[in-house]
Design an enzyme around this catalytic site. Structure first.
Site, PDB file in Angstrom:
ATOM      1  CB  ALA A   1      -4.734   0.308   8.359  1.00 30.55           C
TER       2      ALA A   1
ATOM      3  CG  LEU B   1      -2.018  -1.100   1.207  1.00 34.03           C
ATOM      4  CD1 LEU B   1      -3.055  -0.840   2.286  1.00 34.03           C
ATOM      5  CD2 LEU B   1      -2.704  -1.251  -0.141  1.00 34.03           C
TER       6      LEU B   1
ATOM      7  CE1 TYR C   1      -4.328   3.769  12.664  1.00 30.08           C
ATOM      8  CE2 TYR C   1      -5.781   4.612  14.380  1.00 30.08           C
ATOM      9  CZ  TYR C   1      -5.488   3.666  13.403  1.00 30.08           C
ATOM     10  OH  TYR C   1      -6.361   2.620  13.200  1.00 30.08           O
TER      11      TYR C   1
END
Ligand SMILES: NC(=O)c1ccc[n+]([C@@H]2O[C@H](COP(=O)([O-])OP(=O)(O)OC[C@H]3O[C@@H](n4cnc5c(N)ncnc54)[C@H](OP(=O)(O)O)[C@@H]3O)[C@@H](O)[C@H]2O)c1
Length: 314
Positions: free
Chosen positions: A59, A36, A130
């Protein structure tokens, strides 16, 4: 239906691998095939697979490290979801993505000062890197115009991977005394339940489709948006630790005397990233839109610890 699933070495992705099986042909994209952090690899892998549905639980989840690895966290959490969404829009595919309670700053209260649960309509205001990068990911998906469901969840744990529940089980067997933060409130959420609810929602949207083997994009566009997906009730980390260790004793998982557990304020447990004091999420929209009814957080915790495959709604 061809489903492209990322993040299967993580908690939610690992559980989704089981629940999405049977809904269509499942293609797993791990980091070696679709990193990613590499936009061109994302585009070329998606174009080669030609999925009908992309499910993206992958993620950058190291909340404290994100404070110093801002660029990396932004590329995986903020930029990659937008690229995936653009590719989904280009193919006429739908996207399911996961976000976080940390998009909120935790200041929401009722008029009498009690905690108030965040709804999907509340304005995000992340207090850490985050949360900011996850919010950027949500916004990039919405801007792409692809049919999408974004599930905001919180305090995820499972019998697999790195999480608070497994850390408490380990510490309870190593230490005689634990000090745990007691001024952050939220809803612990079992990855197994997230995966179960996700599959139920896909099934429900498919039921309304004219052709069960294909996605009805009109239905997906109609339902596109952000939905909270955690559990009912709320607790703090210290009470969660007490519940985990208490149930572990009942199940015979403690190999020594119960440790003492003392609550401490966040100020006595300094970490790099600021956490919201309140990140409880209202489950009303998920229930009314999809007839998916979350369990109480304690019941889901017990089901996870007892290795149950599913958990019933409250
Ligand atoms: N964990 C929580 O408490 C929590 C709370 C709220 C929301 N969420 C959200 O819920 C979702 C699922 O979280 P989780 O707890 O299942 O996460 P997790 O256990 O930390 O797993 C993260 C997954 O992402 C993959 N990943 C990370 N960087 C990648 C990259 N550059 N390319 C490809 N894959 C990459 C990891 O693969 P590798 O093994 O290769 O690193 C792993 O499979 C995420 O969107 C997260 O933001 C989590």
């Amino acid at each position: 239906m061809k489903i492209l699933l990322t993040g299967t070495s993580g908690q939610v992705g690992n559980a989704l691998r089981e629940t999405l099986r049977g809904l269509g042909e499942l293609v797993i994209a791990d980091r070696s095939q679709m990193d990613l952090g590499k936009p061109e690899q994302i585009r070329s892998f998606i174009r080669s697979v030609q999925p009908t549905l992309i499910v993206n639980p992958a993620a950058y989840t190291a909340v404290d490290k994100a404070e110093s690895e801002t660029t990396l966290a932004q590329s995986i959490n903020g930029d990659a979801p937008g690229i995936i969404a653009e590719e989904a829009a280009r193919l006429g595919a739908a996207l399911i993505h996961y976000s976080t309670d940390y998009v909120f700053d935790g200041s929401k209260r009722e008029a009498d000062g009690k905690l108030a649960a965040y709804t999907e309509q509340d304005a995000p205001n992340p207090a850490n890197v985050y949360g900011k990068t996850k919010l950027a990911g949500e916004q990039a998906i919405a801007a792409s115009g692809c049919a999408h469901l974004i599930f905001r969840t919180s305090w995820v744990y499972s019998r697999f991977g790195q999480n608070f529940l497994l850390t408490m089980l380990r510490l309870a067997n190593e230490r005689d005394a634990l000090k745990i933060v007691n001024d952050q409130w939220g809803a612990p959420t079992w990855a197994g339940w997230i995966a179960q609810a996700t599959a139920d929602i896909v099934r429900r949207l498919q039921t309304g489709s004219r052709d069960a083997s294909a996605l009805d994009l009109d239905i997906w566009h109609e339902h596109s948006g952000i939905y909270n997906m955690s559990t009912l009730g709320y607790t703090n980390w210290c009470e969660f630790a007490r519940a985990i260790i208490g149930h572990a004793e009942t199940l015979g998982l403690l190999h020594k005397a119960m440790p003492s557990i003392t609550g401490i304020p966040s100020s006595e447990y300094p970490v790099a990233a600021t956490r919201p004091h309140n990140s409880t999420l209202s489950m009303d929209l998920l229930a009314s839109r999809f007839q998916v009814h979350p369990p109480q957080w304690e019941d889901a915790m017990k089901a996870c610890m007892e290795n149950a495959g599913t958990v019933n709604a409250a």
